[in-house]
Design a protein around this motif. Sequence first.
Motif, mmCIF file in Angstrom:
data_model
loop_
_atom_site.group_PDB
_atom_site.id
_atom_site.type_symbol
_atom_site.label_atom_id
_atom_site.label_comp_id
_atom_site.label_asym_id
_atom_site.label_seq_id
_atom_site.Cartn_x
_atom_site.Cartn_y
_atom_site.Cartn_z
ATOM 1 N N ARG A 105 -11.113 1.521 -0.504
ATOM 2 C CA ARG A 105 -10.580 0.157 -0.509
ATOM 3 C C ARG A 105 -11.252 -0.776 0.486
ATOM 4 O O ARG A 105 -11.037 -1.983 0.422
ATOM 5 C CB ARG A 105 -9.070 0.193 -0.226
ATOM 6 N N ALA A 122 0.865 -1.191 0.000
ATOM 7 C CA ALA A 122 0.000 0.000 0.000
ATOM 8 C C ALA A 122 0.897 1.235 0.000
ATOM 9 O O ALA A 122 0.977 1.973 0.998
ATOM 10 C CB ALA A 122 -0.928 -0.004 1.210
ATOM 11 N N TRP A 140 -8.770 7.260 0.971
ATOM 12 C CA TRP A 140 -8.046 6.022 0.631
ATOM 13 C C TRP A 140 -8.704 4.829 1.300
ATOM 14 O O TRP A 140 -8.929 3.796 0.677
ATOM 15 C CB TRP A 140 -6.583 6.141 1.085
ATOM 16 N N ARG A 200 -2.472 -6.818 3.094
ATOM 17 C CA ARG A 200 -3.441 -5.866 2.533
ATOM 18 C C ARG A 200 -4.505 -5.524 3.573
ATOM 19 O O ARG A 200 -4.908 -4.367 3.720
ATOM 20 C CB ARG A 200 -4.057 -6.432 1.257
ATOM 21 N N ALA A 242 -3.003 -3.149 6.091
ATOM 22 C CA ALA A 242 -2.959 -1.754 5.660
ATOM 23 C C ALA A 242 -4.282 -1.049 5.936
ATOM 24 O O ALA A 242 -4.310 0.091 6.425
ATOM 25 C CB ALA A 242 -2.620 -1.691 4.176
ATOM 26 N N GLU A 260 0.599 4.073 -1.069
ATOM 27 C CA GLU A 260 -0.060 5.360 -0.839
ATOM 28 C C GLU A 260 0.051 5.787 0.627
ATOM 29 O O GLU A 260 0.042 6.991 0.929
ATOM 30 C CB GLU A 260 -1.534 5.278 -1.231
#
Length: 515
Positions: free
Chosen positions: A426, A365, A422, A394, A397, A367
């Motif tokens: 997700r 991740a 963000w 994942r 994150a 970002e």
Amino acid sequence: MKRLGVGIGWRPEISGAVEELPGIDWVEVVAENICPGHLPDSLTRLRERGVTVVPHGVSLGLGGADRPDEARLTALAERAEALGAPLVTEHIAFVRAGGPLTASRPLEAGHLLPVPRTRDALDVLCENVRIAQAALPVPLALENIAALLSWPGEEMTEGRFLAELVERTGVRLLIDVANLHTNHVNRGEDPVAALDELPVEAIAYVHVAGGIERDGVWHDTHAHPVTRPVLDVLAELCARTVPPGVLLERDESFPAPAELAAELDAIRETVSVAAPARRAAAGAPAAEAAARSRSGAARAAGGAVEGAPGDGPGAVRERLALAQTALLSALAAGTPVPEGFDRGRVLVQSRALAAKRCQVVGKVAPELPSILGDNYRRAFLEYAQVRPMRAGYRRDALDFAEHLLMAGEPEDPGTRRRLTRWWEERSGPAPLSANPAARLARAARRALRRGPAGHRHRHDEEQSRAQAHARSERQGQAQAHARPETQAQSPAQAQAQAQGHARNQSRGESLEVGA
């Protein structure tokens, strides 16, 4: 066993250099980081040149108390077939604990942790290996791992443990000489004595990697040059046998291609110099090796976990599960250190796990480090002290971002809005598309639904949703801790979970560091 020659671990960051390096006979890839049907162009070109590619798994956890996950086995088999590999490799380690065997929430280590060298652990490992062998289309080889800590009450040396594993299952060995050196520094184990006990005819290939010593602890980083002591262990191994293959591992801080070539040349020289000495000292009776092979074939026919007299079905697995869960909980959740462990080493390992989580989450991740800037590492390590990983990097994150938002962080409103967006994009059932047109259409639909007034309060609404989601999840966690998890999954739930995990694997869910 197929002769592999000298190879290098293929990584995307050095894919071009690997293609250009002279004398590369084969490469190894982290199995979870590739997707069958969508192989990187570099691997495709290498295969077209006749370079062998071997998938190296990191997520099976064959040394754990649970039986191997069918979806992970299927995924590993698919990668072996897609690559036309002559074998697949994994580790003698556990990577998760908890769950139904302990009536507790599952815990993920995100790292390879050592298996206790006990009869119970060996019985479970042997059964798990047989299950894996039956599911894979090619032979399986298992790697010895590096460890920062030792289990109390161990009943066997590493060499004896590996020898009995081979005798009972017929599995091949992937011997990492850097890990033998690591265990020499960290656990006081003699690598020469370990090699003396190994069934060298079972070796499929050898790993060589670099590391660094800090405060009396050797860290198997795969990010530093190979040291002379590691090459000395390789020479000791080659004095006993010519391994079918030798491979250089490098996972971080990649040097210039010329430096990689020089390390490969040092490996070739070590192997070639040791070979004459091996021939001069030859004389290990072939009958001994044949007897060991016959013993392995006879014992490999054995069935389920044996355990102690009077043990009921599953008792051995339950004992191992409780021990591994207690250790992983201390490492990842800050619970008391189990009796008999070195508290200082548990702390060192705990910090290493948190640092690796921070590093890998930043990769899967990217970002998050971009949004949080210099505060990313500090914030993540504080989060890792109170929130163990539960379902891969994942998910970790997303949990990290949610944790920050619930705490009212980051303080800067603009940064908080970016993090909220963000997380929102997700955490839902339909992640935001990478297609710019699709992103624009979704944003337009969202704006139309909200209307002009909604834009003025967008941040408050998004933060409220994040907080509501987190409150609901915390309530569920509290209920789970208060009430043991005794209900089994339905077949439909299990299938959905397996399919989801397979998709995560194809996206590169697991990354190997310090294996």
